[in-house]
Enzyme design. Structure first.
Site, PDB file in Angstrom:
ATOM      1  N   PRO A  88       0.827  -1.217   0.000  1.00 45.77           N
ATOM      2  CA  PRO A  88       0.000   0.000   0.000  1.00 45.77           C
ATOM      3  C   PRO A  88       0.857   1.262   0.000  1.00 45.77           C
ATOM      4  O   PRO A  88       0.347   2.355  -0.205  1.00 45.77           O
ATOM      5  CB  PRO A  88      -0.811  -0.125   1.301  1.00 45.77           C
ATOM      6  CG  PRO A  88      -0.114  -1.133   2.132  1.00 45.77           C
ATOM      7  CD  PRO A  88       0.675  -2.011   1.223  1.00 45.77           C
ATOM      8  N   GLU A 115       1.770  -8.348   8.742  1.00 49.00           N
ATOM      9  CA  GLU A 115       2.013  -6.896   8.854  1.00 49.00           C
ATOM     10  C   GLU A 115       2.868  -6.384   7.705  1.00 49.00           C
ATOM     11  O   GLU A 115       3.073  -5.188   7.543  1.00 49.00           O
ATOM     12  CB  GLU A 115       2.717  -6.571  10.188  1.00 49.00           C
ATOM     13  CG  GLU A 115       1.807  -6.583  11.394  1.00 49.00           C
ATOM     14  CD  GLU A 115       0.586  -5.673  11.242  1.00 49.00           C
ATOM     15  OE1 GLU A 115       0.733  -4.525  10.793  1.00 49.00           O
ATOM     16  OE2 GLU A 115      -0.527  -6.133  11.570  1.00 49.00           O
TER      17      GLU A 115
END
Ligand code: SAM
Length: 246
Positions: A88, A115
């Protein structure tokens, strides 16, 4: 072009090879997609790919060593690929990036999970790509999106004319499409499309492209380079609007 996808969920990604234009491109030898299971590059008995984060905090982190071992294997077998990391935090995917990527001979796309990935894996990465400002649970869908959009720019995969008329190609959105029947629920197909006159069809389509872009994506329209057909189409649009205003 050869696309490698590195994932812990190979079955999830495999479907991209099985449908529509992508499967045809593979059949026609224009595209090859190889899917690699990251767990095959672990050394432990339980094929673990994640570990606790140094410094504490929530979630797990993808271990670096399976990535380094995978790229050693891959490079020895095929030579160095262009490496994309789905993230992202990367450049947001668009047509320009896709066109550039379609020129690469070999590309490997890394799918993150948890994560994210140990930061040292970044030393293997040429480009980070995001598919939008939101966070997904993993990089598999982004890898499939990247593969799909890049494939459309490989010559021969999709008709050249079709790509050029698609939304974003010339900073315009695509024109509206119609098929049979000619009328449904009192909604007829626009006259220009059934006129049999190619110039009339082209002009109508450009006019509608411009209308849609101005209404839905004025930011895109501001980047569009106006040509002679655009001038005629804008004039036509203006006349239409004036007529409705009277
Ligand atoms: N903690 C990371 C962050 O906030 O930057 C997000 C990790 S996300 C839960 C797990 C993986 O999904 C990422 O490593 C990446 O591979 C993928 N991913 C999530 N959102 C994405 C996006 N918008 N574009 C591309 N990949 C994405």
């Amino acid at each position: 072009m050869n696309v490698g996808i590195l994932t812990i969920f190979p079955d999830f990604v495999r479907v991209i090879k099985e449908y529509g234009i992508i499967s045809k491109a593979i059949e026609n030898g224009l595209l090859d997609i190889e899917i690699f299971n990251l767990r095959d590059f672990t050394k432990e008995k339980h094929r673990v790919v994640d570990d606790y984060p140094f410094g504490g905090g929530p979630g797990m982190v993808m271990k670096p060593d399976p990535f380094f071992d995978f790229f050693k294997f891959y490079t020895e077998k095929y030579g160095k690929p262009y490496v994309l990391l789905t993230s992202p935090q990367g450049d947001v995917l668009n047509n320009e990036i896709a066109k550039e990527l379609a020129l690469k001979e070999r590309m490997v796309i890394i799918c993150g999970r948890y994560e994210g990935i140990d930061e040292r894996v970044m030393s293997l990465v040429d480009m980070e790509i995001s598919i939008g400002d939101y966070v997904l649970t993993g990089g598999e869908l982004p890898a499939m999106v990247i593969t799909d959009v890049v494939s459309r720019f490989i010559p021969g995969v999709v008709e050249d004319e079709s790509v050029k008329n698609d939304s974003f190609y010339n900073d315009l959105l695509d024109y509206p499409h119609y098929t049979r029947p000619r009328t449904i629920d009192n909604m007829p197909v626009p006259d220009a499309l059934v006129s049999g006159n190619h110039e009339e069809v082209d002009l109508w389509r450009r006019k509608e492209s411009i209308r849609k872009t101005m209404m839905k994506r004025p930011d895109l329209f501001m980047k569009h380079q106006i040509d002679e057909i655009d001038k005629k189409a804008i004039l036509m649009l203006f006349k239409e609007l004036m007529k409705h205003a009277q």
